[in-house]
Scaffold this active site. Structure first.
Site, mmCIF file in Angstrom:
data_model
loop_
_atom_site.group_PDB
_atom_site.id
_atom_site.type_symbol
_atom_site.label_atom_id
_atom_site.label_comp_id
_atom_site.label_asym_id
_atom_site.label_seq_id
_atom_site.Cartn_x
_atom_site.Cartn_y
_atom_site.Cartn_z
ATOM 1 N N LYS A 128 0.833 -1.200 0.000
ATOM 2 C CA LYS A 128 0.000 0.000 0.000
ATOM 3 C C LYS A 128 0.878 1.265 0.000
ATOM 4 C CE LYS A 128 -3.883 -2.331 2.362
ATOM 5 N NZ LYS A 128 -4.836 -2.265 3.502
ATOM 6 N N TYR A 142 -12.038 -1.701 -3.544
ATOM 7 C CA TYR A 142 -12.559 -1.968 -2.199
ATOM 8 C C TYR A 142 -14.087 -1.877 -2.139
ATOM 9 C CZ TYR A 142 -8.156 -2.435 0.449
ATOM 10 O OH TYR A 142 -6.974 -2.884 0.979
ATOM 11 N N PHE A 186 -15.292 3.575 7.303
ATOM 12 C CA PHE A 186 -13.930 3.970 6.924
ATOM 13 C C PHE A 186 -13.694 3.970 5.419
ATOM 14 C CE2 PHE A 186 -13.864 -0.593 8.102
ATOM 15 C CZ PHE A 186 -13.398 -1.158 6.916
ATOM 16 N N ARG A 240 -1.632 -14.254 4.392
ATOM 17 C CA ARG A 240 -2.302 -13.509 5.478
ATOM 18 C C ARG A 240 -1.597 -13.732 6.815
ATOM 19 N NH1 ARG A 240 -7.007 -10.919 4.154
ATOM 20 N NH2 ARG A 240 -7.932 -11.141 6.219
ATOM 21 N N ARG A 266 2.712 -6.442 9.378
ATOM 22 C CA ARG A 266 1.942 -5.351 9.983
ATOM 23 C C ARG A 266 2.459 -5.012 11.379
ATOM 24 N NH1 ARG A 266 -3.799 -7.400 7.450
ATOM 25 N NH2 ARG A 266 -3.897 -5.935 5.693
ATOM 26 N N ASN A 325 -1.855 -0.016 6.933
ATOM 27 C CA ASN A 325 -1.286 -1.269 7.432
ATOM 28 C C ASN A 325 -0.427 -2.006 6.407
ATOM 29 O OD1 ASN A 325 -3.357 -2.125 5.804
ATOM 30 N ND2 ASN A 325 -4.532 -3.155 7.406
ATOM 31 N N HIS A 334 -1.981 -5.442 1.532
ATOM 32 C CA HIS A 334 -3.275 -6.082 1.301
ATOM 33 C C HIS A 334 -3.020 -7.522 0.880
ATOM 34 C CE1 HIS A 334 -7.206 -7.048 -0.380
ATOM 35 N NE2 HIS A 334 -6.531 -7.607 -1.367
ATOM 36 N N GLU A 363 -9.806 -10.074 -7.555
ATOM 37 C CA GLU A 363 -8.808 -9.030 -7.301
ATOM 38 C C GLU A 363 -7.638 -9.117 -8.282
ATOM 39 O OE1 GLU A 363 -9.779 -8.604 -2.532
ATOM 40 O OE2 GLU A 363 -7.809 -9.303 -3.166
HETATM 41 P P1 ATP Z 1 -6.882 -6.189 3.297
HETATM 42 O O1 ATP Z 1 -8.247 -6.494 2.715
HETATM 43 O O2 ATP Z 1 -6.384 -4.792 2.969
HETATM 44 O O3 ATP Z 1 -5.872 -7.260 3.024
HETATM 45 P P2 ATP Z 1 -7.844 -7.153 5.803
HETATM 46 O O4 ATP Z 1 -8.491 -8.239 5.020
HETATM 47 O O5 ATP Z 1 -6.971 -7.514 6.948
HETATM 48 O O6 ATP Z 1 -7.006 -6.190 4.883
HETATM 49 P P3 ATP Z 1 -10.402 -5.801 5.761
HETATM 50 O O7 ATP Z 1 -11.381 -6.005 6.863
HETATM 51 O O8 ATP Z 1 -10.626 -6.458 4.452
HETATM 52 O O9 ATP Z 1 -8.950 -6.140 6.341
HETATM 53 O O10 ATP Z 1 -10.276 -4.221 5.537
HETATM 54 C C1 ATP Z 1 -9.672 -3.720 4.366
HETATM 55 C C2 ATP Z 1 -8.790 -2.571 4.726
HETATM 56 O O11 ATP Z 1 -9.580 -1.520 5.236
HETATM 57 C C3 ATP Z 1 -7.772 -2.852 5.847
HETATM 58 O O12 ATP Z 1 -6.597 -3.463 5.416
HETATM 59 C C4 ATP Z 1 -7.491 -1.462 6.345
HETATM 60 O O13 ATP Z 1 -6.594 -0.756 5.481
HETATM 61 C C5 ATP Z 1 -8.866 -0.828 6.249
HETATM 62 N N1 ATP Z 1 -9.618 -0.968 7.504
HETATM 63 C C6 ATP Z 1 -10.167 -2.103 8.024
HETATM 64 N N2 ATP Z 1 -10.788 -1.857 9.175
HETATM 65 C C7 ATP Z 1 -10.629 -0.532 9.418
HETATM 66 C C8 ATP Z 1 -11.025 0.346 10.467
HETATM 67 N N3 ATP Z 1 -11.736 -0.097 11.501
HETATM 68 N N4 ATP Z 1 -10.676 1.645 10.368
HETATM 69 C C9 ATP Z 1 -9.974 2.106 9.322
HETATM 70 N N5 ATP Z 1 -9.560 1.338 8.293
HETATM 71 C C10 ATP Z 1 -9.873 0.037 8.337
HETATM 72 MG MG MG Z 2 -9.704 -7.879 3.282
#
Ligand code: ATP
Ligand code: MG
Length: 146
Positions: A17, A57, A65, A93, A110, A120, A123, A134
């Site tokens: 990212k 997304y 968010f 993951r 992370r 973070n 992705h 994706e």
């Molecule tokens: P990713 O999909 O990016 O690999 P993930 O699967 O761990 O991460 P998701 O729940 O899919 O997490 O959320 C997608 C992204 O949205 C997160 O990686 C983070 O950048 C952002 N995100 C998730 N939860 C929050 C939150 N509570 N506040 C702000 N940003 C968030």
């Molecule tokens: Mg995710």
């Protein structure tokens, strides 16, 4: 005997990212994948527009968010990669760690580099169906080596 097919070869989408690119950890992220025997089979750098970030997304569009996340994802260049390996969706993951770096296991990407739950560093796709969607958001099959 029932075969779990746990070690089938898979592909997943990985993104470094904008915060990861800014912090200069592209190489470190890739090193952690390669150290585990995961192969990079496609890769490019690009700078998403807001609309492209929203498209990527889209599953999160009802989340509070969403606007902040897509601003962040379009704030600077990213590196998108297709990773290939046995059980690579789950293994990636695990290497990434939990979404919230405060909850991520020690030694994960992370935990080591992320500044917040939003910013973070990486992705990673979460299931075979989302991985396929994706990957094709960024790459045609012709642009993935085999
Ligand atoms: P990713 O999909 O990016 O690999 P993930 O699967 O761990 O991460 P998701 O729940 O899919 O997490 O959320 C997608 C992204 O949205 C997160 O990686 C983070 O950048 C952002 N995100 C998730 N939860 C929050 C939150 N509570 N506040 C702000 N940003 C968030
Ligand atoms: Mg995710």
């Amino acid at each position: 005997m029932h075969h779990m097919n746990k070690s089938a070869k898979q592909r997943t989408l990985s993104i470094v990212k904008p915060d990861g690119v800014e912090k200069g950890v592209i190489g470190e992220v890739i090193r952690r994948f390669e150290k585990e025997g995961i192969r990079v089979v496609a890769m490019k750098m690009l700078h998403l527009g807001k609309k492209q970030a929203e498209g990527f997304y889209a599953v999160h569009r009802e989340r509070p968010f969403f606007s902040s996340l897509t601003d962040f994802m379009s704030s600077g260049p990213i590196v998108v990669m297709v990773l290939e390996g046995d059980d690579v969706i789950a293994r990636n993951r695990k290497i990434m760690g939990a979404t919230d770096p405060a909850k991520a296991d020690k030694g994960t990407i992370r935990a080591d580099f992320a500044g917040s739950i939003e910013q973070n560093i990486v992705h990673g796709s979460d299931a075979p169906e989302t991985a396929a969607t994706e990957i094709h958001y960024f790459f045609s099959d012709l642009n993935i080596v085999s």
